[in-house]
Design a protein around this motif. Structure first.
Motif, short mmCIF file in Angstrom:
data_model
loop_
_atom_site.label_atom_id
_atom_site.label_comp_id
_atom_site.label_asym_id
_atom_site.label_seq_id
_atom_site.Cartn_x
_atom_site.Cartn_y
_atom_site.Cartn_z
N UNK A 118 0.81 -1.29 0.13
CA UNK A 118 -0.05 0.00 0.10
C UNK A 118 0.94 1.11 0.00
N UNK A 119 0.28 2.27 0.02
CA UNK A 119 1.04 3.56 0.01
C UNK A 119 2.05 3.55 1.03
N UNK A 120 3.10 4.44 0.77
CA UNK A 120 4.43 4.41 1.58
C UNK A 120 4.95 5.74 1.56
N UNK A 121 5.81 5.94 2.63
CA UNK A 121 6.51 7.16 2.97
C UNK A 121 7.70 7.08 1.91
N UNK A 122 8.46 6.13 2.03
CA UNK A 122 9.87 6.08 1.10
C UNK A 122 10.03 4.65 0.60
N UNK A 123 10.81 4.76 -0.46
CA UNK A 123 11.41 3.52 -0.90
C UNK A 123 12.93 3.90 -1.37
N UNK A 124 13.04 5.26 -1.75
CA UNK A 124 14.48 5.29 -1.99
C UNK A 124 15.47 4.99 -0.97
N UNK A 125 16.53 4.32 -1.67
CA UNK A 125 17.71 3.61 -0.84
C UNK A 125 17.36 2.31 -0.03
N UNK A 126 16.17 1.90 -0.09
CA UNK A 126 15.85 0.74 0.64
C UNK A 126 16.32 -0.45 -0.11
N UNK A 127 16.89 -1.38 0.38
CA UNK A 127 17.48 -2.57 -0.21
C UNK A 127 16.60 -3.80 0.00
#
Length: 107
Positions: free
Chosen positions: A50-59
């Motif tokens: 579902x909607x999220x705050x951040x994805x950037x830099x997640x592995x």
């Protein structure tokens, strides 16, 4: 300041997608999707959050901050017959990522 994006995947029933609040640029969310989530299985797993705050830099999926999983908010997943229809339901700043035909496509 947030750079909002839409992350959308094509599945057997059509398209489903989510909103991502932070760093939605091609060098942020776009690069992370290609580098770390480059399969249909992972694309489906992200959208299932579902909607999220951040994805950037997640592995990993576990590193993604999803509003439903991490803060007990309602599960929100947009659906439609075309990616454009799904994108229209998601607040974004023009950064749209669609998994279809075996790859991430940027619009």
């Amino acid at each position: 300041m947030p750079t909002r994006s839409a992350v959308i995947v094509k599945d057997e029933e059509g398209y489903r997608g989510i909103y991502c609040h932070y760093d939605g640029s091609h060098s942020g969310v776009g690069k992370t999707l290609v580098d770390n989530f480059n399969s249909k299985q992972l694309a489906l797993a992200i959208v299932a959050l579902g909607d999220c705050s951040y994805i950037h830099e997640c592995k990993t999926i576990d590193e993604i901050y999803a509003y439903h999983r991490n803060s007990d908010q309602e599960l929100v997943i947009a659906t439609g017959c075309a990616w454009q229809e799904v994108a229209e339901q998601i607040g974004h700043d023009g950064y749209i990522y669609v998994w279809e035909n075996g790859k991430w496509n940027f619009y």
